[in-house]
Design an enzyme around this catalytic site. Structure first.
Site, PDB file in Angstrom:
ATOM      1  N   SER A 288       4.035  -1.845  10.415  1.00 23.70           N
ATOM      2  CA  SER A 288       5.340  -2.053  10.518  1.00 23.70           C
ATOM      3  C   SER A 288       5.935  -3.407  10.060  1.00 23.70           C
ATOM      4  O   SER A 288       6.963  -3.666  10.803  1.00 23.70           O
ATOM      5  CB  SER A 288       5.745  -1.537  11.979  1.00 23.70           C
ATOM      6  OG  SER A 288       5.193  -0.197  12.097  1.00 23.70           O
TER       7      SER A 288
ATOM      8  N   GLU B 270      -6.966   4.551   7.753  1.00 19.65           N
ATOM      9  CA  GLU B 270      -6.511   5.996   7.680  1.00 19.65           C
ATOM     10  C   GLU B 270      -7.839   6.604   6.863  1.00 19.65           C
ATOM     11  O   GLU B 270      -8.162   7.750   7.072  1.00 19.65           O
ATOM     12  CB  GLU B 270      -5.390   6.193   6.702  1.00 19.65           C
ATOM     13  CG  GLU B 270      -4.059   5.914   7.535  1.00 19.65           C
ATOM     14  CD  GLU B 270      -2.934   5.242   6.762  1.00 19.65           C
ATOM     15  OE1 GLU B 270      -2.618   5.439   5.687  1.00 19.65           O
ATOM     16  OE2 GLU B 270      -1.916   4.945   7.520  1.00 19.65           O
TER      17      GLU B 270
ATOM     18  N   LYS C  68      -0.149   4.216  -0.195  1.00 19.96           N
ATOM     19  CA  LYS C  68      -0.479   5.250   0.399  1.00 19.96           C
ATOM     20  C   LYS C  68      -0.398   6.595  -0.539  1.00 19.96           C
ATOM     21  O   LYS C  68      -0.224   6.294  -1.659  1.00 19.96           O
ATOM     22  CB  LYS C  68      -0.101   5.506   1.875  1.00 19.96           C
ATOM     23  CG  LYS C  68      -0.261   4.313   2.681  1.00 19.96           C
ATOM     24  CD  LYS C  68      -0.053   4.585   4.318  1.00 19.96           C
ATOM     25  CE  LYS C  68      -0.015   3.115   4.965  1.00 19.96           C
ATOM     26  NZ  LYS C  68       0.031   3.325   6.568  1.00 19.96           N
TER      27      LYS C  68
ATOM     28  N   ASN D 174       0.772  -1.405   0.050  1.00 22.67           N
ATOM     29  CA  ASN D 174      -0.068   0.202   0.038  1.00 22.67           C
ATOM     30  C   ASN D 174       0.883   1.515  -0.116  1.00 22.67           C
ATOM     31  O   ASN D 174       1.385   1.399   0.894  1.00 22.67           O
ATOM     32  CB  ASN D 174      -0.903  -0.253   1.292  1.00 22.67           C
ATOM     33  CG  ASN D 174      -1.753   1.431   1.387  1.00 22.67           C
ATOM     34  OD1 ASN D 174      -1.871   1.845   0.445  1.00 22.67           O
ATOM     35  ND2 ASN D 174      -2.352   1.294   2.573  1.00 22.67           N
TER      36      ASN D 174
ATOM     37  N   GLU E 224      -4.919  -4.865  10.752  1.00 24.73           N
ATOM     38  CA  GLU E 224      -3.839  -3.942  10.889  1.00 24.73           C
ATOM     39  C   GLU E 224      -4.149  -2.970  12.170  1.00 24.73           C
ATOM     40  O   GLU E 224      -5.116  -1.876  12.310  1.00 24.73           O
ATOM     41  CB  GLU E 224      -3.882  -2.811   9.640  1.00 24.73           C
ATOM     42  CG  GLU E 224      -3.874  -3.299   8.569  1.00 24.73           C
ATOM     43  CD  GLU E 224      -3.164  -2.446   7.291  1.00 24.73           C
ATOM     44  OE1 GLU E 224      -2.116  -2.408   6.907  1.00 24.73           O
ATOM     45  OE2 GLU E 224      -3.747  -1.294   7.448  1.00 24.73           O
TER      46      GLU E 224
ATOM     47  N   GLY F 228       3.091   2.365  10.534  1.00 23.28           N
ATOM     48  CA  GLY F 228       3.875   3.610  10.439  1.00 23.28           C
ATOM     49  C   GLY F 228       4.563   4.144  11.967  1.00 23.28           C
ATOM     50  O   GLY F 228       5.071   5.056  11.838  1.00 23.28           O
TER      51      GLY F 228
ATOM     52  N   HIS G  89      -9.426   0.816   5.125  1.00 21.12           N
ATOM     53  CA  HIS G  89      -8.286   1.097   5.818  1.00 21.12           C
ATOM     54  C   HIS G  89      -8.267   2.118   6.923  1.00 21.12           C
ATOM     55  O   HIS G  89      -9.326   3.139   6.869  1.00 21.12           O
ATOM     56  CB  HIS G  89      -7.218   1.566   4.861  1.00 21.12           C
ATOM     57  CG  HIS G  89      -5.872   1.836   5.155  1.00 21.12           C
ATOM     58  ND1 HIS G  89      -5.527   2.734   6.254  1.00 21.12           N
ATOM     59  CD2 HIS G  89      -4.636   0.900   5.113  1.00 21.12           C
ATOM     60  CE1 HIS G  89      -4.087   2.573   6.482  1.00 21.12           C
ATOM     61  NE2 HIS G  89      -3.624   1.402   5.839  1.00 21.12           N
TER      62      HIS G  89
END
Ligand code: 13P
Length: 253
Positions: free
Chosen positions: A212, A97, A11, A9, A167, A173, A95
């Site tokens: 990560s 985010e 992003k 991904n 996730e 991140g 996701h």
């Protein structure tokens, strides 16, 4: 046997140059003996370039989001049919985010999941808890609620044509990955929830881990019984590290 999948991904990162360099580098590093699946998820503007670079490639192309709607006056949105037209065979839905920064509710995520399936795309349904939720002991309840929203609206049969990605938000991140056992525990719960509705499907659906994942921790994560590959953010932006993670998935058979 579930075929492991490693999906990158990107992003909101990249450019024409990065797309060209990264995909050329990945392509050069593939081995005909590789059996795991590999996929990249570039930002929308680079999908057609990616498609042109991936003709006859083993690398699958996917997108990071889609609209719930098929077409019409929805400025800035991108439909499932457009993604398919641009060479995508998969798309992320839900996701964290998107859930956090764009207020996507479980209901919206479920609609996106169905829109993807209706256009013949493989939805990769992302679920995961925040640090606060984990600390309050709500991990399994949160993940179960997120999965239930899709199970209730699309049905268990639809999951047979999808992938789930766990996730934990606190691991995204941050460099702080879940331990293999922490991840395995949640993966097992996700699989049990699906298996309670249909044992065959529950046993078949791939559940990826994301948060990560790096070249040096991928092997121990992928070695877990219910972990079928990874959804990779930062480490998917370098061909070298993404290929190293992909190698780990190939060794996890
Ligand atoms: P990182 O690998 O950068 O933690 O991102 C994980 C992720 O959110 C992939 O979708």
């Amino acid at each position: 046997m579930r075929t492991p999948l490693v999906a990158g991904n990107w992003k909101m990162n990249g450019s024409h140059e990065l797309t060209r360099d990264l995909l050329t580098g990945l392509e050069a590093g593939l081995d005909p003996a590789d059996r795991a699946e590999i996929m990249v998820l570039p930002p929308f503007p680079y999908l057609t370039l990616a498609r042109s670079l991936l003709v006859d490639s083993a690398i699958r192309l996917g997108a990071q989001d889609l609209s719930t709607r098929p077409d019409g006056a929805f400025t800035g949105d991108v439909s499932a049919a457009m993604l398919s037209d641009c060479g995508c065979s998969a798309v992320l839905v839900g996701h964290s985010e998107r859930r956090t920064l764009h207020g996507e509710t479980d209901e919206v995520v479920a609609e996106k999941f169905s829109a993807a399936l209706a256009a013949g795309l493989l939805p990769i349904l992302c679920v995961g808890e925040t640090l606060e939720q984990r600390e309050q002991g709500q991990t399994e309840a949160v993940v179960s609620r997120q999965l239930a929203a899709v199970l209730q609206s699309a049905g268990i049969a639809a999951l047979a044509q999808a992938v789930v990605a766990y996730e934990p938000v606190w691991a995204i991140g941050t460099g702080r990955t879940a331990t293999p056992l922490q991840a395995q525990e949640v993966h097992a719960a996700i699989r049990a929830q699906m298996s309670a509705e249909d044992a065959t499907i529950g046993g078949q659906v791939r559940v990826l881990y994301g948060g990560s994942v790096k070249a040096d921790n991928a092997a121990e994560i992928f070695a877990q019984q219910d972990i079928d590959g990874g959804l990779i953010g930062g480490a998917s932006l370098s061909a070298e590290s993404f290929l190293a993670i992909y190698r780990a998935a190939n060794q996890s058979f």
